[in-house]
Design a protein around this motif. Structure first.
Motif, PDB file in Angstrom:
ATOM      1  N   GLY A   1      60.280 -59.657  18.562  1.00 44.52           N
ATOM      2  CA  GLY A   1      60.420 -60.246  19.892  1.00 44.52           C
ATOM      3  C   GLY A   1      59.814 -61.624  20.087  1.00 44.52           C
ATOM      4  O   GLY A   1      59.883 -62.168  21.185  1.00 44.52           O
TER       5      GLY A   1
ATOM      6  N   THR B   1      62.621 -64.160  20.925  1.00 44.91           N
ATOM      7  CA  THR B   1      63.129 -63.897  22.273  1.00 44.91           C
ATOM      8  C   THR B   1      62.160 -64.450  23.318  1.00 44.91           C
ATOM      9  O   THR B   1      62.566 -65.136  24.262  1.00 44.91           O
ATOM     10  CB  THR B   1      63.337 -62.381  22.492  1.00 44.91           C
ATOM     11  OG1 THR B   1      64.270 -61.905  21.529  1.00 44.91           O
ATOM     12  CG2 THR B   1      63.835 -62.086  23.885  1.00 44.91           C
ATOM     13  N   GLU B   2      60.892 -64.180  23.139  1.00 48.75           N
ATOM     14  CA  GLU B   2      59.844 -64.626  24.057  1.00 48.75           C
ATOM     15  C   GLU B   2      59.838 -66.148  24.197  1.00 48.75           C
ATOM     16  O   GLU B   2      59.798 -66.688  25.307  1.00 48.75           O
ATOM     17  CB  GLU B   2      58.513 -64.133  23.477  1.00 48.75           C
ATOM     18  CG  GLU B   2      57.319 -64.210  24.340  1.00 48.75           C
ATOM     19  CD  GLU B   2      56.109 -63.574  23.643  1.00 48.75           C
ATOM     20  OE1 GLU B   2      55.089 -64.278  23.514  1.00 48.75           O
ATOM     21  OE2 GLU B   2      56.181 -62.393  23.232  1.00 48.75           O
TER      22      GLU B   2
ATOM     23  N   GLN C   1      63.418 -67.716  25.486  1.00 47.86           N
ATOM     24  CA  GLN C   1      63.545 -67.472  26.922  1.00 47.86           C
ATOM     25  C   GLN C   1      62.706 -68.478  27.724  1.00 47.86           C
ATOM     26  O   GLN C   1      63.168 -69.030  28.721  1.00 47.86           O
ATOM     27  CB  GLN C   1      63.081 -66.046  27.221  1.00 47.86           C
ATOM     28  CG  GLN C   1      63.659 -65.445  28.448  1.00 47.86           C
ATOM     29  CD  GLN C   1      63.576 -63.920  28.383  1.00 47.86           C
ATOM     30  OE1 GLN C   1      62.683 -63.362  27.746  1.00 47.86           O
ATOM     31  NE2 GLN C   1      64.500 -63.261  29.024  1.00 47.86           N
TER      32      GLN C   1
ATOM     33  N   LYS D   1      72.729 -61.695  18.989  1.00 48.32           N
ATOM     34  CA  LYS D   1      72.084 -60.715  19.871  1.00 48.32           C
ATOM     35  C   LYS D   1      70.921 -61.337  20.628  1.00 48.32           C
ATOM     36  O   LYS D   1      70.722 -61.062  21.810  1.00 48.32           O
ATOM     37  CB  LYS D   1      71.609 -59.504  19.064  1.00 48.32           C
ATOM     38  CG  LYS D   1      72.735 -58.614  18.609  1.00 48.32           C
ATOM     39  CD  LYS D   1      72.209 -57.457  17.779  1.00 48.32           C
ATOM     40  CE  LYS D   1      73.374 -56.619  17.270  1.00 48.32           C
ATOM     41  NZ  LYS D   1      72.936 -55.573  16.342  1.00 48.32           N
ATOM     42  N   LEU D   2      70.142 -62.181  19.953  1.00 48.81           N
ATOM     43  CA  LEU D   2      69.025 -62.850  20.622  1.00 48.81           C
ATOM     44  C   LEU D   2      69.534 -63.706  21.774  1.00 48.81           C
ATOM     45  O   LEU D   2      68.996 -63.655  22.881  1.00 48.81           O
ATOM     46  CB  LEU D   2      68.244 -63.715  19.629  1.00 48.81           C
ATOM     47  CG  LEU D   2      67.064 -64.465  20.241  1.00 48.81           C
ATOM     48  CD1 LEU D   2      65.896 -64.484  19.289  1.00 48.81           C
ATOM     49  CD2 LEU D   2      67.416 -65.876  20.634  1.00 48.81           C
TER      50      LEU D   2
ATOM     51  N   ARG E   1      70.467 -61.554  24.578  1.00 50.87           N
ATOM     52  CA  ARG E   1      69.265 -60.954  25.171  1.00 50.87           C
ATOM     53  C   ARG E   1      68.583 -61.906  26.161  1.00 50.87           C
ATOM     54  O   ARG E   1      68.012 -61.471  27.154  1.00 50.87           O
ATOM     55  CB  ARG E   1      68.291 -60.570  24.048  1.00 50.87           C
ATOM     56  CG  ARG E   1      67.551 -59.308  24.270  1.00 50.87           C
ATOM     57  CD  ARG E   1      66.674 -58.819  23.129  1.00 50.87           C
ATOM     58  NE  ARG E   1      66.404 -59.659  21.997  1.00 50.87           N
ATOM     59  CZ  ARG E   1      67.019 -59.561  20.805  1.00 50.87           C
ATOM     60  NH1 ARG E   1      67.959 -58.667  20.605  1.00 50.87           N
ATOM     61  NH2 ARG E   1      66.683 -60.353  19.824  1.00 50.87           N
ATOM     62  N   VAL E   2      68.634 -63.204  25.889  1.00 51.65           N
ATOM     63  CA  VAL E   2      67.988 -64.172  26.785  1.00 51.65           C
ATOM     64  C   VAL E   2      68.923 -64.645  27.892  1.00 51.65           C
ATOM     65  O   VAL E   2      68.591 -65.567  28.630  1.00 51.65           O
ATOM     66  CB  VAL E   2      67.382 -65.376  26.015  1.00 51.65           C
ATOM     67  CG1 VAL E   2      66.316 -64.908  25.037  1.00 51.65           C
ATOM     68  CG2 VAL E   2      68.451 -66.200  25.322  1.00 51.65           C
TER      69      VAL E   2
END
Length: 160
Positions: free
Chosen positions: A98, A101-102, A105, A133-134, A137-138
């Motif tokens: 993650g 992603t963190e 974002q 996918k990342l 996800r964001v």
């Protein structure tokens, strides 16, 4: 400097060259990015990043606890010369937890809310499923696919 829950995100400096170079010579990192870069082209790329224009941003990502180098994230002009593109490279050790992603974002939020961009784009090979996918996800949405660099690329975007 930015901070996420687990990361420090600092403007790329000349002192970061050795860490960032690790990304350019890592076979796994470069699998969908045209392969490992040669020494002379790495130096040129790092110099260009360090001396970038006002509409280009490069940040080094380190984890907070030990300040270990994790990766690089950037916003710079996209091929259309209209929008800025978010790009990222993280060392494989940090994949799947993650961190990307963190950070991605947070950079998208910065781009839309602080830079007041109306849209941010991203491009990744369709074969790079984890990256696709990342981006989803964001909150980025697939716009279209194109052929570039000898492979099918997915263009994603998010708007303010």
């Amino acid at each position: 400097m930015f901070e996420t829950e687990r990361c420090f995100v600092n403007t790329f400096q000349k002192s970061d060259y050795d860490d960032v170079k690790k990304l350019f010579v890592n076979q796994e990192v470069r699998k969908f990015l045209g392969g490992i870069r040669q020494e002379n082209s790495i130096k040129v790329e790092l110099d260009e990043m360090h001396n970038s224009s006002v509409d280009s941003f490069y940040w080094v990502v380190r984890e907070k606890q030990e300040e270990n180098f994790i990766g690089l994230v950037s916003l710079d002009p996209y091929h259309d010369d209209i929008h800025l593109e978010i790009s990222y490279q993280f060392l494989p050790y940090w994949w799947g937890n993650g961190y990307a992603t963190e950070v991605v974002q947070m950079i998208i939020s910065f781009a839309l809310n602080e830079l007041n961009l109306s849209k941010v784009v991203a491009e990744t090979q369709t074969a790079n499923k984890p990256s696709c996918k990342l981006l989803e996800r964001v909150g980025m949405k697939p716009e279209r696919t194109i052929m570039r660099f000898g492979a099918e690329q997915a263009i994603y975007s998010i708007e303010s």
